[in-house]
Design a protein around this motif. Structure first.
Motif, short mmCIF file in Angstrom:
data_model
loop_
_atom_site.label_atom_id
_atom_site.label_comp_id
_atom_site.label_asym_id
_atom_site.label_seq_id
_atom_site.Cartn_x
_atom_site.Cartn_y
_atom_site.Cartn_z
N LEU A 118 0.77 -1.79 -0.47
CA LEU A 118 -0.03 -0.17 -0.13
C LEU A 118 0.78 1.49 0.14
O LEU A 118 0.56 2.01 -0.73
N GLU A 120 3.48 1.39 -1.28
CA GLU A 120 4.33 2.17 -2.59
C GLU A 120 2.84 2.08 -3.63
O GLU A 120 3.40 2.98 -4.97
N ARG A 121 1.88 1.70 -3.38
CA ARG A 121 0.26 1.75 -4.23
C ARG A 121 0.65 3.10 -4.53
O ARG A 121 -0.04 3.71 -5.62
N LEU A 122 0.68 3.95 -2.86
CA LEU A 122 -0.15 4.81 -2.93
C LEU A 122 0.84 5.97 -2.89
O LEU A 122 0.42 7.61 -2.53
N GLY A 123 1.86 5.56 -2.58
CA GLY A 123 3.19 7.13 -2.83
C GLY A 123 4.03 7.50 -1.13
O GLY A 123 4.17 8.14 -1.61
N THR A 172 -3.60 8.54 -9.36
CA THR A 172 -3.49 7.26 -8.56
C THR A 172 -4.66 6.69 -7.53
O THR A 172 -4.45 5.33 -6.95
#
Lengths: 284, 261
Positions: A118, A120-123, A172
């Motif tokens: 999560l 990584e996915r949401l920066g 995103t």
């Protein structure tokens, strides 16, 4: 076993007041499972109040609310582990780091999503050691969304998920919400952005001054019905030309006994729908 | 940013076992309390300075008490530790938790409200245990010889427990009604005022004729209970009674006026 046949959300005749002011005025709507439903309306329309009633923060003063077939106030303890909540703002210790906060919320759930994925996915990796109070608005929003989904909920309530986000973060967020739906998560979001509702939602409920004024898919709401005639021309019309057009239409309708209720120039959008229904612009 | 494989978000909801949730909450609260530099100053640095400064200063100035200076001051500084954590630190932390919506956020998580409170209480006692170890170690290094034996220790622990209830409920009352900044200022100011003039570090008898009034303050009462236990092995009944009174009063006020948002 939880009742999986009940709709995700059922609101019937909800009334909420703050003192003399009526925030929600007999609102009724249903959210089907596995959909993205947008509750669209201007600031102060009663969106957040409605959401907070579904989340069990407020007790309905009139009407009935069921979420996953449960009473959000009386059966709160049973309901909360099954839903994810993203608040409109805030929701962390002032001195906590983003990843640390997400790991903490993950520990409150039985089978959380991998936190690294999560992050990584949401920066959120960019937030590093920065304490929560010094994160940008967009970073706080993304952390809020991560906290809402980390417990693998069946149903997620997101309140103005992309308010204050830059375009990349918005994209995103939209992608993540679409992936959640693909995997069978029901999403209820409030927004006052038309493009967000148009782009994401399977179903849009437009509310204004605490009442539901229209419901439907974005296509249904924006599609012309048989009672609506759209005229598309191949060039921009001079004001005098559109006046002439209006006059011709007016002559024609008088001759045929048709009452023209509105003429709009340009393509019909949710903005038009809102304007048509309320006589006001959505975004102030 | 990568995309994820389908099925990643397939719902699998559920609450963690309550014990795990409370443990996580207590660990987080403790970590954040200890990370905050200002809180550490109030929890450890100021009490240790008060103890060392008091013992050295009394020697220089030739001040005397009924007992050896270090034997009188160490129980008082232990009481100061309780005041700092259960009142000042708790109030400031809670004020900002309200401001940043943390309490609301956790209210929408599987953690029940009593789990949240239990986590906080465990964190408070954890920090106070750490303070007691550090303050006692400094006291011993300065020649502290506690009297009163086991009875004294039991009285001191009971006093610390009641003091925690009294100060924590008053701290929550303040944090739950004022703005975060106002709580920050008031909690620090009250801490300093009580440390100097509240009968906590110094016995009320050192304040002259009017000092008896201090016995009715939670700070003075806790100081008296700690000293009665750790100097004489007695239980200061009035002090205990006053602490119970403040604990009840504080709980009623907090219960009535605390706003979660």
């Amino acid at each position: 076993m939880p009742d999986t046949s009940a709709p995700a959300v059922e609101i019937a005749g909800l009334v909420m007041r703050y003192g003399d002011k009526v925030a929600v005025d007999g609102l009724s709507l249903t959210v089907e499972r596995g959909s993205i439903t947008a509750v669209l309306g201007p600031n102060g329309a009663g969106k957040t109040t409605t959401l907070e009633t579904c989340e069990g923060f407020r007790k309905p003063q009139g009407g009935r609310v069921r979420v996953l077939g449960l009473d959000p106030v009386a059966q709160r303890r049973e309901l909360l582990p099954r839903i994810g909540v993203m608040l409109q703002s805030g929701g962390a210790w002032s001195g906590v780091r983003a990843e640390e906060m997400l790991r903490h919320v993950a520990k409150l759930h039985a089978d959380p999503l991998p936190v690294d994925m999560l992050v990584e996915r949401l920066g959120l990796g960019d937030c590093g050691k920065t304490p929560y109070r010094r994160l940008s608005g967009g970073q706080q929003q993304r952390l809020g969304l991560a906290m809402a989904v980390v417990g693998r909920p069946e149903l997620v309530f997101v309140d103005e998920p992309t308010a204050g986000m830059d375009p990349a973060a918005r994209r995103t967020t939209w992608e993540l919400l679409q992936e959640l739906r693909t995997d069978g998560v029901t999403i209820v979001l409030t927004t006052h952005y038309l493009d967000e509702a148009e782009r994401l939602a399977d179903m849009v409920h437009i509310i204004d001054r605490g009442t539901l004024i229209a419901s439907g898919s974005p296509e249904e709401l924006t599609r012309g019905s048989s009672a609506t005639v759209r005229l598309v021309v191949d060039r921009e019309l001079e004001p005098s030309a559109s006046d002439a057009l209006r006059a011709s239409i007016s002559d024609w309708s008088a001759a045929h006994g048709v009452d023209v209720q509105s003429i709009s120039f340009g393509s019909r959008t949710l903005e038009d729908v809102f304007l048509h229904l309320t006589g006001r612009e959505l975004e102030s | 940013m990568s995309t994820v494989t389908p099925g990643t978000f397939t719902p699998a909801p559920g609450a963690a076992p309550l014990a795990q949730q409370v443990r996580a909450q207590a660990a987080m609260e403790t970590k954040l309390l200890l990370r905050n530099g200002e809180q550490l100053l109030i929890a450890l640095v100021i009490p240790v300075l008060a103890l060392v400064g008091g013992v050295v200063g009394a020697e220089r100035l030739g001040l005397t008490f009924d007992h050896r200076v270090v034997d009188v001051l160490t129980p008082g500084v232990l009481a100061l530790g309780v005041l700092s954590t259960s009142f000042t630190s708790l109030a400031i932390a809670t004020g900002f938790e309200r401001r940043y919506g943390l309490i609301k956020r956790l209210g929408a998580s599987p953690l029940p409200r009593f789990g949240l409170l239990l986590g906080k209480v465990i964190a408070l006692f954890g920090v106070m245990a750490l303070q007691a170890i550090v303050i006692s170690a400094v006291g011993f290094a300065l020649g502290w010889r506690p009297h009163g034996g086991l009875v004294g220790v039991v009285v001191a622990v009971a006093g610390a427990f009641l003091g925690t209830l009294a100060f924590a409920s008053l701290g929550l009352f303040m944090a739950g009604t004022l703005r975060a900044e106002a709580t920050l200022a008031a909690a620090n100011l009250i801490y300093l005022l009580l440390m100097m003039g509240g009968g906590v570090v110094l016995p009320h008898s050192s304040y002259g004729g009017g000092g008896g009034v201090l016995r009715l303050l939670p700070s003075g009462a806790l100081g008296d209970v700690m000293r009665s236990g750790l100097i004489d092995g007695q239980c200061d009944a009035l002090g205990m009674f006053v602490l119970v009174f403040w604990a009840i009063a504080g709980s009623l006020l907090a219960g009535r006026f605390f706003k979660w948002e």
